[in-house]
Design a protein around this motif. Structure first.
Motif, mmCIF file in Angstrom:
data_model
loop_
_atom_site.group_PDB
_atom_site.id
_atom_site.type_symbol
_atom_site.label_atom_id
_atom_site.label_comp_id
_atom_site.label_asym_id
_atom_site.label_seq_id
_atom_site.Cartn_x
_atom_site.Cartn_y
_atom_site.Cartn_z
ATOM 1 N N LYS A 3 0.948 -1.411 -0.124
ATOM 2 C CA LYS A 3 -0.089 -0.080 -0.232
ATOM 3 C C LYS A 3 0.899 1.175 0.155
ATOM 4 N N ARG A 4 0.422 2.277 -0.963
ATOM 5 C CA ARG A 4 1.358 3.581 -0.800
ATOM 6 C C ARG A 4 0.791 4.588 -0.082
ATOM 7 N N SER A 5 1.577 5.076 1.207
ATOM 8 C CA SER A 5 0.785 6.012 1.674
ATOM 9 C C SER A 5 2.211 7.602 1.735
ATOM 10 N N GLN A 6 1.560 8.261 2.083
ATOM 11 C CA GLN A 6 2.133 10.319 1.851
ATOM 12 C C GLN A 6 2.214 10.742 2.953
ATOM 13 N N THR A 8 3.246 14.580 4.507
ATOM 14 C CA THR A 8 4.083 16.266 3.866
ATOM 15 C C THR A 8 4.732 16.982 5.349
ATOM 16 N N VAL A 36 -0.560 14.490 7.093
ATOM 17 C CA VAL A 36 -0.973 13.578 6.254
ATOM 18 C C VAL A 36 -1.650 14.905 5.366
ATOM 19 N N ASP A 79 6.588 16.370 -0.580
ATOM 20 C CA ASP A 79 5.599 15.572 -0.054
ATOM 21 C C ASP A 79 6.498 13.738 -0.542
ATOM 22 N N ILE A 80 6.263 13.011 0.797
ATOM 23 C CA ILE A 80 7.075 12.000 0.582
ATOM 24 C C ILE A 80 6.287 10.951 0.329
ATOM 25 N N THR A 81 6.555 10.333 -0.302
ATOM 26 C CA THR A 81 5.267 8.642 -0.523
ATOM 27 C C THR A 81 6.863 7.306 -0.609
ATOM 28 N N TYR A 82 5.764 6.801 0.183
ATOM 29 C CA TYR A 82 6.313 5.063 1.005
ATOM 30 C C TYR A 82 5.351 4.622 0.317
ATOM 31 N N GLU A 83 6.244 3.032 0.095
ATOM 32 C CA GLU A 83 4.972 2.053 0.523
ATOM 33 C C GLU A 83 5.668 1.144 1.919
#
Length: 84
Positions: A3-6, A8, A36, A79-83
């Motif tokens: 699942k991708r989450s983000q 900021t 978030v 903005d930082i996106t991670y899995e």
């Protein structure tokens, strides 16, 4: 499936002050707030900084509190996106 989450990070200048003191001569220092993004308009970013987390996965997390940051005081945004 991952699942991708983000989240900021926002660097901004808080221009709040107290009328009980004299106005500052220097501009305010940078504030750093992360969380978030709940909502974003042309003028503001609504950033949740505290969530009630549901460990069971039966319901989504609920926003407890956060910041409504005017875009004209934002100096930098990441903005930082991670899995997970």
């Amino acid at each position: 499936m991952k699942k991708r989450s983000q989240f900021t990070i926002i660097f901004w200048r808080d221009a709040g002050f107290s009328y009980k003191k004299t106005l500052p001569k220097d501009r305010p220092g940078l504030q750093v707030t992360f969380g978030v993004v709940v909502n974003e308009t042309e003028d503001f970013v609504n950033l949740a900084t505290n969530l009630d987390y549901d460990e069971t996965g039966e319901k989504s997390s609920e926003v407890v509190d956060g910041f409504l940051i005017p875009k004209n005081v934002i100096v930098k945004r990441e903005d930082i996106t991670y899995e997970k």
